[in-house]
Design an enzyme around this catalytic site. Structure first.
Site, short mmCIF file in Angstrom:
data_model
loop_
_atom_site.label_atom_id
_atom_site.label_comp_id
_atom_site.label_asym_id
_atom_site.label_seq_id
_atom_site.Cartn_x
_atom_site.Cartn_y
_atom_site.Cartn_z
N HIS A 1 -18.06 -17.66 7.13
CA HIS A 1 -18.50 -16.73 6.08
C HIS A 1 -18.29 -17.45 4.75
CE1 HIS A 1 -19.19 -12.20 5.24
NE2 HIS A 1 -19.35 -12.83 4.09
N GLU B 1 -23.15 -5.47 8.61
CA GLU B 1 -22.75 -5.09 7.25
C GLU B 1 -23.74 -4.10 6.71
OE1 GLU B 1 -22.24 -8.17 4.29
OE2 GLU B 1 -21.18 -9.44 5.72
N ASN C 1 -27.40 -7.62 8.55
CA ASN C 1 -26.82 -7.07 7.32
C ASN C 1 -27.96 -6.53 6.47
OD1 ASN C 1 -24.48 -8.17 8.29
ND2 ASN C 1 -24.21 -9.66 6.63
N GLU D 1 -25.02 -14.76 7.25
CA GLU D 1 -26.04 -14.88 6.21
C GLU D 1 -26.33 -16.32 5.78
OE1 GLU D 1 -25.31 -12.28 2.92
OE2 GLU D 1 -25.25 -10.49 4.17
N ARG E 1 -14.68 -6.54 12.16
CA ARG E 1 -15.32 -7.84 11.94
C ARG E 1 -14.60 -8.55 10.80
NH1 ARG E 1 -20.49 -9.30 8.64
NH2 ARG E 1 -20.59 -11.50 9.17
N TYR F 1 -28.79 -4.11 2.94
CA TYR F 1 -28.28 -3.40 1.75
C TYR F 1 -29.36 -2.66 0.98
CZ TYR F 1 -23.78 -5.59 2.45
OH TYR F 1 -22.57 -5.95 2.98
#
Ligand code: FCB
Length: 482
Positions: free
Chosen positions: A130, A380, A304, A175, A86, A306
Site C-alpha cells: 500500500h 475500500e 475501491n 491501487e 484489511r 469513492y
C-alpha cells in the site's frame, strides 16, 4: 403492525449469509513508529518530509501510533463486530532496504496483529503493498525499473512464509493506478515525479510485480485466497456528443482499462497503447511472457470506489458550462485532453468528491459483464467530512452514515443484479494520514485526536456495528442524485 412499520420492514435489505463486513487501513497512514525496530525509510517518509509536498508539512512519523496501540485497535475491531480487517504490511519493516533477509522484529509485529485478529475471530486480509516502497529501491529506479518487481516477489515470499495460512486473504497491490499515475505521472504522491512515460512504465512494472508474486504466494500458502485491489470509477460523458463520449472513453482507459484488461484479458487496451506510444519508456518495457504472468487466475477482485466522474472533451468546456455544469479549469493529465465536470445539485465530501452511489452499482455490473465473475470485495469505500467533537464529547457524523448507507445499498443493488459481491470494507477504521492532505481529511469511523492518539468512536461506528449485526441495510438512494 402499522403502515409505517410495514414500509420500513420492506425497505430493509438483507445481505446473503456469510457476507463479509470489514474495515480497512494502510501501514503508513496509521502505524507511525517509522524508525522503530529496524524499519527502513520508505518513499512516503522522504516525500512527506519534502517541504511543500504535504498539507501543513504533516508526516506519518507518528500518525495514529497504531504500532504501539495495536491491542487497543484490535479491541475496537472486536467491539465493531467485523468479520474481517484489511491492513497492509510495510515493506521497509520487513526489508529495510527492499532486499536481503527479513527483519524478524518487523515480521513479529504483523504476527502479533494476525494472532490478535484470529483470537477475536476476525479474518486477516493483508495488503502486501500500500505504497510504502523502500527508499533504497526508489533510488535504484523505483517502479520504473523491472528489478523492483523482482524485489517485490522476494519480499512477498518472506511475508507469505512467515504468516502463511493464518492470513485468509492476500492482496498483492493496493491501487496500482495511484502508485504509477499519481506517484510518477503527476507527482502528487511519492515519489513526486512528473513524467507520463515513467508513469506508464510504472503501471506495467507494478502489474508485473503482482504477476510475479502470484506463484510465490500460491506455493508458500496453498490455501491462500489471492487478489488485487484496483481503484475503479464510472466515467460518464457530459453529453452524447461524440467528442465527449470519446473523452469519457479515454478517462476510462487510463483509470480502469489499463488495469482490468491486462489482469483479466491478458492485454493492454489498444487505444491506450496508441495514446502513450510516444511517451518513453512507457509500455515499451513490456516483455514477452509478462502478460501471461499478469493475467493468471485470481480468487477475488478488490474494488475501491469513492466517487463517479463526468467529463467532456477539453474543446467543449464552453458547451458544458452552457448546459449548467461547473467545469474544472485545469486537468491533472493534459495529454488526455478532457475536462472534469461538477454535476449541479450533487453533494460533495470534504475531499470535494461528488457523492453518487449508483456509480458503484454501474461499475460492479460492468466488471461482471466485461471482465470477471470471481468474487468481488469492496476493499475500500468511505468519505471524509469535517467532523468535530461536540460539547457533549460526541462525533455525530450523520453525513458519513448517509454516505455509507447509500453505498452499501448500492452494493445490494449489484447483488440483486447478480454480481458476485462477497464483502465490503469501510475506509477507514481510524482517522489517519491522508497522503498529501496530511491530517486535514478525516475518513475514520473512529475519531483520532492527533497527536495524543486518543480514540473516540463516531456515530458512524455505532451505525456500522448495527448494520453488521443485522446484516441488513436500509434502502437508500444517493442524497446527491439529481
Ligand atoms: C485510496 C487509498 C487509501 C485512502 C483512500 C481515501 O485511494 O487507497 O489509502 O487514502 O483513498
Amino acid at each position: 403492525m402499522n403502515n409505517q412499520d410495514l414500509n420500513s420492514k420492506s425497505l430493509n435489505r438483507r445481505f446473503p449469509p456469510g457476507f463479509l463486513w470489514g474495515t480497512a487501513t494502510a501501514s503508513y497512514q496509521i502505524e507511525g513508529a517509522v524508525k522503530a525496530d529496524g524499519r527502513g525509510p520508505s518513499i512516503w517518509d522522504t516525500y512527506s518530509h519534502t517541504p511543500g509536498a504535504v498539507w501543513n508539512g504533516d508526516t506519518g512519523d507518528v500518525a495514529c501510533d497504531h504500532y504501539h496501540r495495536v491491542d487497543e485497535d484490535l479491541d475496537l475491531l472486536a467491539e465493531l463486530g467485523v468479520g474481517a480487517y484489511r491492513f497492509s504490511v510495510a515493506w521497509p519493516r520487513i526489508q529495510p532496504t527492499g532486499k536481503g533477509p527479513a527483519n524478524q522484529v518487523g515480521l513479529d509485529f504483523y504476527r502479533r496483529l494476525v494472532d490478535g485478529l484470529r483470537s477475536r475471530n476476525i479474518e486477516p486480509t493483508l495488503t502486501l503493498y500500500h505504497w510504502d516502497l523502500p527508499q533504497q529501491l526508489e533510488d535504484e529506479g523505483g517502479w520504473c525499473v523491472r528489478d523492483t518487481a523482482e524485489r517485490f516477489a522476494e519480499y512477498v515470499d518472506l511475508v507469505a512464509r512467515s504468516l502463511g495460512s493464518d492470513v485468509e486473504r492476500w492482496i498483492t497491490l493496493n491501487e496500482p493506478w495511484c502508485s504509477s499515475w499519481v506517484g510518477y505521472g503527476i507527482g502528487r504522491h511519492a515519489p513526486g515525479i512528473q513524467d507520463i512515460g515513467m508513469a506508464a512504465a510504472a503501471n506495467h512494472h507494478l502489474l508485473l510485480a503482482h504477476g510475479m508474486a502470484l506463484p510465490i504466494l500460491r506455493a508458500a500458502v496453498p490455501s491462500a485466497k489471492v487478489g488485487i485491489t484496483l481503484n475503479l470509477g464510472d466515467h460518464q460523458p457530459g453529453s452524447e456528443h461524440e467528442l465527449d463520449v470519446a473523452a469519457a472513453r479515454r478517462a476510462d482507459g487510463n483509470l480502469n482499462r489499463l488495469f482490468l484488461e491486462p489482469v483479466f484479458h491478458g492485454q493492454y487496451p489498444q487505444d491506450m497503447l496508441a495514446h502513450y506510444a510516444t511517451s518513453k519508456p512507457g509500455f515499451s518495457v513490456v516483455q514477452d511472457g509478462d502478460l501471461e504472468l499478469i493475467s493468471q487466475p485470481l480468487d477475488f477482485l478488490g474494488v475501491n470506489y469513492y466517487f463517479p466522474s463526468t467529463v467532456v472533451d477539453a474543446s467543449r468546456a464552453k458547451e458544458a458550462r452552457v448546459a449548467g455544469y461547473r467545469v474544472a479549469l485545469t486537468e491533472q493529465f493534459p495529454d488526455l485532453h478532457l475536462r472534469s465536470l461538477e454535476t449541479p445539485g450533487r453533494d460533495r465530501t470534504a475531499m470535494d468528491w461528488e457523492i453518487e452511489a449508483s456509480g458503484l452499482t454501474t461499475l460492479l455490473v460492468r466488471i461482471r459483464d466485461e471482465y470477471t465473475t470471481v468474487p468481488i470485495y469492496i476493499t475500500e469505500n468511505g468519505a471524509a467530512f469535517d467532523d468535530y467533537v461536540d460539547p457533549n464529547g460526541h462525533v455525530l457524523d450523520f453525513n458519513r452514515v448517509a454516505y455509507l448507507q447509500e453505498h452499501i445499498s448500492a452494493v445490494h443493488d449489484a447483488i440483486d443484479a447478480g454480481v458476485n459481491v462477497q464483502g465490503y470494507f469501510v475506509w477507514s477504521l481510524l482517522d489517519n494520514f491522508e497522503w498529501s492532505y496530511g491530517y486535514s481529511r478525516r475518513f475514520g469511523i473512529v475519531w483520532v485526536d492527533f497527536p495524543s492518539g486518543t480514540r473516540l468512536t463516531k456515530e458512524s461506528f455505532r451505525w456500522y456495528r448495527d448494520t453488521i449485526q443485522s446484516n441488513t441495510v436500509e434502502y437508500a438512494t444517493s442524497i446527491g442524485s439529481t
